[in-house]
Design an enzyme around this catalytic site. Sequence first.
Site, PDB file in Angstrom:
ATOM      1  N   ASP A 204      60.542  98.256  29.921  1.00  0.00           N
ATOM      2  CA  ASP A 204      60.109  98.614  28.533  1.00  0.00           C
ATOM      3  C   ASP A 204      58.640  97.895  28.588  1.00  0.00           C
ATOM      4  OD1 ASP A 204      60.653  99.683  25.607  1.00  0.00           O
ATOM      5  OD2 ASP A 204      60.211  97.546  25.399  1.00  0.00           O
TER       6      ASP A 204
ATOM      7  N   HIS B 189      67.372 104.502  27.907  1.00  0.00           N
ATOM      8  CA  HIS B 189      66.327 103.521  28.048  1.00  0.00           C
ATOM      9  C   HIS B 189      66.503 102.421  28.629  1.00  0.00           C
ATOM     10  CE1 HIS B 189      62.316 101.960  26.883  1.00  0.00           C
ATOM     11  NE2 HIS B 189      62.810 101.014  26.169  1.00  0.00           N
TER      12      HIS B 189
END
Length: 327
Positions: A105, A303
């Site tokens: 991320d 994610h």
Amino acid sequence: MAPHLTSLVHRVVPSPAGRVHLVEQGDGPLVLLVHGFPEFWYSWRHQLPALAAAGYRAVAVDVRGYGRSGKPADPRAYRMLDLVEDNVAVVRALGEESAVVVGHDWGATIAAHSALLRPDVFRAVGMLSVPYTPPGGPRPSDVFAAMGGDEEFYVSYFQEPGRAEGEIETDVRGWLAGFYAALSGDTLPAPGAPDPHFVTKGGTLRDRFPTGRLPGWLGEPELDVYAAEFERTGFTGALNRYRSMDQDWADLAAYAGAPLTQPSLFAGGTLDASTTWLSDAIDAFPVTLPGLVSSHLLDGCGHWIQQERSDDVNTLLVDWLRGLPAQ
């Protein structure tokens, strides 16, 4: 604490942020693990023992603003240049000359820029979920403001100090549960449902979070760990990273279009907006990542890749690391 975490060593080292808290396991070549939002070192709990068992010194940091690391008050103290220097300070404090840096991320972007700005220190770079995009292009705030039409993109929503904090900190545990679920492969909103990356006028992010079920990678005990840490620290330090993006754009203008030449790895999930929205960045890897060794999209993964698919990610990381030139 889980048995595989019992041999972890916690320490605090000096850095430009004042201090960086880190957790390490194993001996061998240094692999620095950098988390994203909203996480802390704990998001690497599956990788630390796996990398240690494979013969590496695995070190997961709390990025400045998170956990037990320093939390400068000025949002300008969260620019990329400072985060890169924090990583360099960790390597030096551990008595090492170089390291492989791996991030997820925001941590993927921090890892990439660490390799770009300090190739003398970071000899290889791994990026999870967020592909490398070279500096340059339009001003970030202008790009984000133009997204979503009548709705507001979450990055723009995060810009005003105190605004997102007011939503999140009234119910940290519930907000985290919803945010993690909204971006997980097994609990994300159904196709055609309102996008949880956008906020309606007068609304909040959590209005669109799924409810009633945690993702498979996140049990109640793990959620308790995350909630306790963010209830203790608050979210301002974490959100200040988003509030420094225009400063990064100015700071890094001299690196516009610059490729990463070190040996690199990318892994993302097919159900992650970070890979679908940035598919052009992945397509550009032959130009932007000329040293790319390994690139993978994991089917059905969202994610939180190193937690959703920890065994797969561990295998990918170890195989890539073993193929790197000797230190």
